[in-house]
Design an enzyme around this catalytic site. Structure first.
Site, PDB file in Angstrom:
ATOM      1  N   MET A   1      37.482  23.362  64.326  1.00 25.66           N
ATOM      2  CA  MET A   1      36.346  22.500  64.190  1.00 25.66           C
ATOM      3  C   MET A   1      36.441  21.065  64.385  1.00 25.66           C
ATOM      4  SD  MET A   1      33.253  23.271  61.803  1.00 25.66           S
ATOM      5  CE  MET A   1      34.175  23.677  60.822  1.00 25.66           C
ATOM      6  N   GLN A  89      45.835  23.923  60.725  1.00 26.69           N
ATOM      7  CA  GLN A  89      45.577  23.416  61.838  1.00 26.69           C
ATOM      8  C   GLN A  89      44.607  22.366  62.060  1.00 26.69           C
ATOM      9  OE1 GLN A  89      47.394  23.870  64.385  1.00 26.69           O
ATOM     10  NE2 GLN A  89      46.144  23.898  66.374  1.00 26.69           N
ATOM     11  N   GLU A  90      43.654  22.658  61.401  1.00 23.46           N
ATOM     12  CA  GLU A  90      42.547  21.773  61.518  1.00 23.46           C
ATOM     13  C   GLU A  90      42.716  20.407  60.821  1.00 23.46           C
ATOM     14  OE1 GLU A  90      39.477  21.787  62.653  1.00 23.46           O
ATOM     15  OE2 GLU A  90      39.143  24.086  62.748  1.00 23.46           O
ATOM     16  N   SER A  91      43.511  20.198  59.713  1.00 21.91           N
ATOM     17  CA  SER A  91      43.621  18.801  59.165  1.00 21.91           C
ATOM     18  C   SER A  91      44.880  18.457  58.555  1.00 21.91           C
ATOM     19  CB  SER A  91      42.513  18.511  57.955  1.00 21.91           C
ATOM     20  OG  SER A  91      42.838  19.432  56.836  1.00 21.91           O
TER      21      SER A  91
END
Length: 341
Positions: A1, A89-91
């Site tokens: 996202m 993976q996102e942050s």
């Protein structure tokens, strides 16, 4: 996202275009690098939240409990390791991560999606964002299981929906052909094992070695498509053996399920020391009990044709979690353990 992967719009509505995905990549602030479908409820055994590998380079201790609680709150079979790998993976587990595209916080929610899943909380607070991530992923996972004909396992489809929007998954009847989305799913699934702690308590890790569950060639392969499975494809591999054949553990493990498993018939699910799970289905009898440990090669049951089975055989799955929907291809996993298959 996060912006790198495309802005996810409100849960099940809009899809991000490949152009938006590519543009998002430019603006990212922080980069990091069957019978079986009826068993989707967990097949009669309690879903475990799983254990995470905690420490530098793995899951920060401050977030491990929140992740496991978020996974356990989902009744669709959402492994904690998937949420952890997704946050990485996102942050990179950075609660202050943000992008000009307005993706914010540890789970990189954009405002529209946060308004739906944040329940009035603070997007910058991991105590609010991680449960919201779990709720969103659980919703996507449930939606994915309604579409057994789509290309990809339910968890892969849920990840694709989180990244590119569920509308994109619907449009392509599977993981969208966007390079970034496919990489997103691939990297997360690959990191699940890395972030899942080897739970060696009580597991005879070096006893008995690894091997095939029965002496028979592989019949129906993994992911074979067909109407015989309500998932739309085969979630494991089959061994055509007559009723009464001894079924053995592929490796040392703990027993997490033993008994009736819905359309799987009599089943056994084992948790191995690397955090992966193996499932043995359609057995005539089960010869182990939940909570026990087994050595590699130990007899765990007798083959049969219980449950939704067209004839006698052993169905074997390899999973990242204990429940339906977290399957991976068994053959590469077995080969990594030194099994000749």
């Amino acid at each position: 996202m996060r912006a790198k992967q495309g802005i996810v719009l409100v849960a099940a509505a809009l899809a991000v275009s490949p152009l938006a995905v590519s543009l998002g990549l430019l603006f990212l602030v922080t980069t990091w690098g069957e019978d079986e479908a009826a068993a989707s409820s967990g097949g009669g055994y309690t879903l475990s939240a799983g254990k995470l590998r905690v420490g530098p380079g793995y899951v920060p201790a401050a977030y491990a409990g929140l992740i496991e609680e978020a996974a356990a709150a989902c009744d669709a079979g959402l492994p904690a390791g998937v949420l952890a790998a997704q946050l990485k993976q996102e942050s990179g587990f950075n609660p202050k991560a943000k992008s000009p595209a307005k993706a914010r916080g540890i789970a990189q929610f954009v405002p529209g999606t946060w308004n739906q899943w944040g329940r009035g909380g603070n997007v910058w607070n991991p105590k609010h964002a991680i449960p919201a991530q779990g709720r969103f992923m659980c919703s996507l996972l449930k939606e994915a299981k309604k579409h057994p004909g789509y290309d990809g396992s339910p968890i892969e489809l849920a990840l694709a929906g989180y990244n590119a929007g569920w509308g994109a998954v619907q449009r392509y009847h599977g993981i969208p052909p966007y390079k970034e989305t496919r990489n997103y799913v691939r990297v997360i699934m690959g990191n699940v094992k890395l972030l899942t702690a080897p739970d060696t308590s009580g597991i005879p890790e070096n006893s008995g070695g690894w091997g095939l569950p029965v002496k028979a060639p592989v019949g129906t392969p993994y992911h074979q498509a067909g109407s015989a499975w309500s998932s739309g494809y085969h979630t494991g591999i089959d061994f055509a053996v007559p009723i009464g054949t001894k079924v053995r553990s592929i490796g040392p493990a703990k027993v997490v399920a033993a008994g009736p498993g819905g359309s799987y018939g009599n089943q056994v699910v084992l948790r191995h020391a690397d955090g992966m799970y193996s499932q043995y289905a359609h057995m005539a009898r089960v010869k182990v009990s939940v909570g026990g440990t087994v050595q590699g090669g130990q007899v765990i049951g007798i083959s049969g044709k219980t449950g939704n089975a067209s004839g006698p055989h052993l169905h074997l799955e390899i999973r990242t979690g204990p429940a339906y929907g977290s399957d991976i291809s068994p053959v590469p996993y077995l080969r990594k353990q030194g099994v000749n298959i």
